[in-house]
Design an enzyme around this catalytic site. Structure first.
Site, mmCIF file in Angstrom:
data_model
loop_
_atom_site.group_PDB
_atom_site.id
_atom_site.type_symbol
_atom_site.label_atom_id
_atom_site.label_comp_id
_atom_site.label_asym_id
_atom_site.label_seq_id
_atom_site.Cartn_x
_atom_site.Cartn_y
_atom_site.Cartn_z
ATOM 1 N N ARG A 87 -29.476 -22.107 -1.275
ATOM 2 C CA ARG A 87 -28.774 -23.336 -0.870
ATOM 3 C C ARG A 87 -28.795 -24.254 -2.081
ATOM 4 O O ARG A 87 -29.861 -24.642 -2.558
ATOM 5 C CB ARG A 87 -29.481 -23.993 0.324
ATOM 6 C CG ARG A 87 -29.007 -25.409 0.573
ATOM 7 C CD ARG A 87 -29.438 -25.961 1.894
ATOM 8 N NE ARG A 87 -28.704 -25.328 2.973
ATOM 9 C CZ ARG A 87 -28.677 -25.809 4.232
ATOM 10 N NH1 ARG A 87 -29.339 -26.909 4.529
ATOM 11 N NH2 ARG A 87 -27.976 -25.199 5.154
ATOM 12 N N HIS A 139 -19.978 -22.868 3.462
ATOM 13 C CA HIS A 139 -21.168 -22.585 4.290
ATOM 14 C C HIS A 139 -20.849 -21.351 5.163
ATOM 15 O O HIS A 139 -20.718 -21.451 6.377
ATOM 16 C CB HIS A 139 -21.491 -23.812 5.151
ATOM 17 C CG HIS A 139 -22.867 -23.815 5.733
ATOM 18 N ND1 HIS A 139 -23.799 -22.835 5.476
ATOM 19 C CD2 HIS A 139 -23.484 -24.694 6.580
ATOM 20 C CE1 HIS A 139 -24.922 -23.111 6.138
ATOM 21 N NE2 HIS A 139 -24.759 -24.230 6.811
ATOM 22 N N GLN A 143 -22.854 -20.269 8.398
ATOM 23 C CA GLN A 143 -22.637 -21.108 9.579
ATOM 24 C C GLN A 143 -21.372 -20.681 10.319
ATOM 25 O O GLN A 143 -21.367 -20.586 11.547
ATOM 26 C CB GLN A 143 -22.536 -22.584 9.166
ATOM 27 C CG GLN A 143 -22.391 -23.519 10.341
ATOM 28 C CD GLN A 143 -23.645 -23.557 11.211
ATOM 29 O OE1 GLN A 143 -24.729 -23.771 10.702
ATOM 30 N NE2 GLN A 143 -23.494 -23.339 12.513
ATOM 31 N N ASP A 161 -18.593 -32.327 11.866
ATOM 32 C CA ASP A 161 -19.788 -32.236 11.014
ATOM 33 C C ASP A 161 -20.144 -33.658 10.606
ATOM 34 O O ASP A 161 -19.361 -34.594 10.835
ATOM 35 C CB ASP A 161 -19.436 -31.367 9.791
ATOM 36 C CG ASP A 161 -20.621 -31.028 8.899
ATOM 37 O OD1 ASP A 161 -21.773 -31.321 9.280
ATOM 38 O OD2 ASP A 161 -20.388 -30.474 7.806
ATOM 39 N N CYS A 163 -22.369 -27.866 13.421
ATOM 40 C CA CYS A 163 -23.352 -27.024 12.716
ATOM 41 C C CYS A 163 -24.751 -27.628 12.770
ATOM 42 O O CYS A 163 -25.724 -26.905 12.574
ATOM 43 C CB CYS A 163 -22.904 -26.795 11.279
ATOM 44 S SG CYS A 163 -22.776 -28.288 10.277
ATOM 45 N N ARG A 194 -27.365 -18.418 14.393
ATOM 46 C CA ARG A 194 -27.544 -18.290 12.941
ATOM 47 C C ARG A 194 -28.488 -17.127 12.655
ATOM 48 O O ARG A 194 -28.242 -16.316 11.766
ATOM 49 C CB ARG A 194 -28.138 -19.592 12.349
ATOM 50 C CG ARG A 194 -27.176 -20.756 12.246
ATOM 51 C CD ARG A 194 -26.129 -20.548 11.170
ATOM 52 N NE ARG A 194 -26.700 -20.332 9.851
ATOM 53 C CZ ARG A 194 -27.094 -21.301 9.022
ATOM 54 N NH1 ARG A 194 -26.931 -22.560 9.348
ATOM 55 N NH2 ARG A 194 -27.601 -21.016 7.829
#
Ligand code: CP
Ligand code: NVA
Length: 309
Positions: free
Chosen positions: A102, A129, A132, A225, A265, A293
């Protein structure tokens, strides 16, 4: 050797396999049935930004597969003392079997992958991402589709994206382009999507709406988000003003399809990008989305290391 640096790194056929495999792996987990294909394998997780879900899902997931993990952050490794990313990649990838990163720019994870002897997974960058969206699509399929034909239920569907033209939005566009659904995007001006970042094969997979209510009209899934992504904290106050009308509320959910789902998310800020009524309401599937996830990433790690089973 395959990396998973953006959604387009796998084909539709590979996604169909991964979703079916994730369903099986989830079923085994729920039945307390052991599934240890990655005994003696090690995953290195490198975090240059904070995380709860990505850390726990990869770490717990790798142990459940019989493997082990090494956790590194910028602050407690030489990455924070300017060791070149290329050198870090050469060293770390001689000692482990798989790396999850990340970080900030996509260029950084690309450089790592170029210099890595082992597969690299994107655990979030400024641009993308993919893990996700893998979980979000699996969650949609669980709710609306069939495990044997996992991609079918996505065909022709409308996903409303309300909010920032960020890493999540870019990845939704890539998924729509590859898997045959449409994203209705509504962002405040100044925070638009940049289709060039997603590198789409055509622009047929999305439509842009000024009014978020219009984007939600007839949608099968409404998703949003945070207004301020990690790395953009200095813009927080300006964003709060610009995004004020981009809060997903019951009015937006009411113009979507009656059985529309809501996803986020996480982490979420109730009263900013979504009301408590919506995220804690009956159409919200955010807790399944978060749990998934782990299941999809277990399928992904197994696939990257062992191929189809
Ligand atoms: N959704 C997600 O990636 O959460 P974390 O930032 O907690 O990992
Ligand atoms: N867009 C958000 C997602 C967090 C999981 C960010 O990049 O901070």
């Amino acid at each position: 050797m395959k990396h998973y640096l953006q959604f387009t790194d796998l084909t539709a056929d590979e996604y169909a396999y991964l979703f079916s495999r994730a369903a099986l792996i989830k079923h085994k987990f729920k039945s307390y049935e052991k599934h240890h294909p990655l005994v003696d394998r090690t995953l290195a997780m490198i975090f240059e930004k904070a995380s709860t879900r990505t850390r726990v899902s990869f770490e717990a997931g790798m142990y459940q597969l019989g493997g082990s993990v090494v956790h590194l952050t910028t602050g407690d490794s030489q990455l924070g003392r300017s060791e070149p990313i290329e050198d870090s990649a050469k060293v770390i990838s001689r000692m482990v079997d798989l790396v999850m990163i990340r970080t900030y720019g996509q260029d950084k994870i690309n450089s790592f992958a170029t210099n890595s002897r082992v597969p690299v997974i994107n655990g979030l960058t400024n641009e993308f991402h993919p893990c996700q969206i893998l979980a979000d699509l699996f969650t949609f399929i669980e709710q609306r589709g069939q495990v044997n034909h996992p991609l079918q239920c996505l065909q022709g569907k409308v996903v409303a994206w309300v909010g920032d033209g960020n890493n999540m939005a870019n990845t939704w566009l890539q998924a729509a382009d590859l898997l045959g659904f449409t994203v209705h995007v509504s962002t405040p001006s100044g925070y638009e999507i940049d289709p060039a970042v997603a590198g789409l094969s055509s622009h047929n997979c999305f439509k842009v709406f000024k009014d978020p209510m219009q984007a939600c009209q007839g949608a099968d899934l409404v998703t949003t988000d945070v207004w301020t992504s990690m790395g953009y904290e200095a813009e927080n106050e300006a964003r709060k003003q610009a995004f004020a009308d981009w809060c997903v509320d019951t009015d937006m959910m009411d113009v979507a399809k009656p059985d529309a789902l809501f996803m986020h998310c996480l982490p979420a800020h109730r009263g900013e990008e979504v009301t408590a009524e919506v995220i804690d309401g009956p159409q919200s599937v955010v807790w399944d989305e978060a749990e998934n996830r782990m299941h999809v990433q277990k399928a992904l790690m197994e696939y990257l290391l062992l191929g189809r089973q």
